[in-house]
Design a protein around this motif. Structure first.
Motif, PDB file in Angstrom:
ATOM      1  N   UNK A   1       0.850  -1.169   0.000  1.00 24.41           N
ATOM      2  CA  UNK A   1       0.000   0.000   0.000  1.00 24.41           C
ATOM      3  C   UNK A   1       0.899   1.236   0.000  1.00 24.41           C
ATOM      4  N   UNK A   2       0.605   2.180  -0.831  1.00 23.91           N
ATOM      5  CA  UNK A   2       1.406   3.404  -0.967  1.00 23.91           C
ATOM      6  C   UNK A   2       1.125   4.361   0.186  1.00 23.91           C
ATOM      7  N   UNK A   3       2.119   5.165   0.475  1.00 16.98           N
ATOM      8  CA  UNK A   3       1.971   6.182   1.513  1.00 16.98           C
ATOM      9  C   UNK A   3       0.983   7.237   1.038  1.00 16.98           C
ATOM     10  N   UNK A   4       0.092   7.713   1.916  1.00 15.76           N
ATOM     11  CA  UNK A   4      -0.866   8.750   1.492  1.00 15.76           C
ATOM     12  C   UNK A   4      -0.142  10.049   1.151  1.00 15.76           C
ATOM     13  N   UNK A   5      -0.662  10.752   0.148  1.00 15.14           N
ATOM     14  CA  UNK A   5      -0.053  12.015  -0.267  1.00 15.14           C
ATOM     15  C   UNK A   5      -0.329  13.093   0.765  1.00 15.14           C
ATOM     16  N   UNK A   6       0.668  13.977   0.935  1.00 16.46           N
ATOM     17  CA  UNK A   6       0.508  15.118   1.829  1.00 16.46           C
ATOM     18  C   UNK A   6      -0.339  16.158   1.133  1.00 16.46           C
ATOM     19  N   UNK A   7      -1.050  16.964   1.937  1.00 12.80           N
ATOM     20  CA  UNK A   7      -1.787  18.049   1.299  1.00 12.80           C
ATOM     21  C   UNK A   7      -0.795  19.134   0.882  1.00 12.80           C
ATOM     22  N   UNK A   8      -1.238  20.045   0.061  1.00 13.91           N
ATOM     23  CA  UNK A   8      -0.324  21.027  -0.534  1.00 13.91           C
ATOM     24  C   UNK A   8       0.383  21.899   0.493  1.00 13.91           C
ATOM     25  N   UNK A   9      -0.262  22.215   1.605  1.00 14.05           N
ATOM     26  CA  UNK A   9       0.374  23.077   2.604  1.00 14.05           C
ATOM     27  C   UNK A   9       1.536  22.369   3.299  1.00 14.05           C
ATOM     28  N   UNK A  10       1.550  21.031   3.291  1.00 15.08           N
ATOM     29  CA  UNK A  10       2.624  20.282   3.936  1.00 15.08           C
ATOM     30  C   UNK A  10       3.753  19.942   2.973  1.00 15.08           C
ATOM     31  N   UNK A  11       3.508  20.025   1.692  1.00 16.77           N
ATOM     32  CA  UNK A  11       4.519  19.664   0.706  1.00 16.77           C
ATOM     33  C   UNK A  11       5.591  20.738   0.636  1.00 16.77           C
ATOM     34  N   UNK A  12       6.835  20.289   0.690  1.00 18.53           N
ATOM     35  CA  UNK A  12       7.962  21.220   0.627  1.00 18.53           C
ATOM     36  C   UNK A  12       8.512  21.193  -0.797  1.00 18.53           C
ATOM     37  N   UNK A  13       8.329  22.297  -1.514  1.00 16.60           N
ATOM     38  CA  UNK A  13       8.703  22.345  -2.915  1.00 16.60           C
ATOM     39  C   UNK A  13      10.027  23.053  -3.166  1.00 16.60           C
ATOM     40  N   UNK A  14      10.430  23.933  -2.294  1.00 16.99           N
ATOM     41  CA  UNK A  14      11.592  24.780  -2.541  1.00 16.99           C
ATOM     42  C   UNK A  14      12.809  24.294  -1.768  1.00 16.99           C
ATOM     43  N   UNK A  15      13.942  24.288  -2.457  1.00 19.17           N
ATOM     44  CA  UNK A  15      15.203  23.886  -1.861  1.00 19.17           C
ATOM     45  C   UNK A  15      16.111  25.103  -1.820  1.00 19.17           C
ATOM     46  N   UNK A  16      16.705  25.359  -0.651  1.00 13.86           N
ATOM     47  CA  UNK A  16      17.632  26.480  -0.513  1.00 13.86           C
ATOM     48  C   UNK A  16      18.996  25.900  -0.139  1.00 13.86           C
ATOM     49  N   UNK A  17      19.894  25.834  -1.105  1.00  9.69           N
ATOM     50  CA  UNK A  17      21.226  25.299  -0.762  1.00  9.69           C
ATOM     51  C   UNK A  17      21.983  26.294   0.111  1.00  9.69           C
ATOM     52  N   UNK A  18      22.612  25.781   1.142  1.00  7.42           N
ATOM     53  CA  UNK A  18      23.376  26.616   2.065  1.00  7.42           C
ATOM     54  C   UNK A  18      24.730  25.955   2.265  1.00  7.42           C
ATOM     55  N   UNK A  19      25.776  26.766   2.207  1.00 11.56           N
ATOM     56  CA  UNK A  19      27.128  26.248   2.460  1.00 11.56           C
ATOM     57  C   UNK A  19      27.528  26.648   3.882  1.00 11.56           C
TER      58      UNK A  19
END
Length: 130
Positions: A1-19
């Motif tokens: 059984x697949x993991x349930x999808x998160x709602x849009x407010x919980x989905x993290x879309x942006x990645x900020x690379x930090x050194x």
């Protein structure tokens, strides 16, 4: 059984690379571990809120405190019985007044013991400094 999808407010879309330098990286890892968070969640909370709210639960299990608690419970029970007696129209007698004085003396003695114990067991004030 697949993991349930998160709602849009919980989905993290942006990645900020930090050194980070080696020192900065070890500080972030250490602070994240202290806070009980993953490194990513620690950095997210720092970035969004500017601080991490950590809660420390300190539990002391001292036999002396348990003994005092039992004694206070017994004294409280005695005082409740005395109050019930008076509230149902009971007359004052010398023995009742002696019981009341004994209960109050017991409470004061336990209070003094608790204050002495608090002085002995107040712990290290530096333990949980932020």
């Amino acid at each position: 059984m697949a993991r349930p999808k998160k709602n849009e407010s919980q989905t993290k879309l942006h990645v900020i690379p930090v050194r980070l330098s080696e020192t900065q990286h070890s500080i972030v890892i250490r602070n994240a571990e202290k806070a009980g968070l993953s490194m990513a969640e620690y950095i997210r909370q720092q970035a969004v809120h500017g601080s991490i709210n950590t809660e420390y639960r300190i539990v002391a299990d001292f036999p002396e405190i348990q003994k005092l608690t039992r004694e206070l419970s017994a004294i409280g029970n005695n005082l409740n019985q005395i109050a019930r007696y008076f509230n149902t129209g009971g007359l004052q007698s010398k023995s009742i007044l002696e019981d009341i004085n004994e209960a109050v003396s017991g409470i004061m003695e336990i209070r003094n013991v608790a204050l002495r114990m608090a002085g002995e067991h107040n712990g290290n004030t530096e333990t949980h400094r932020k």
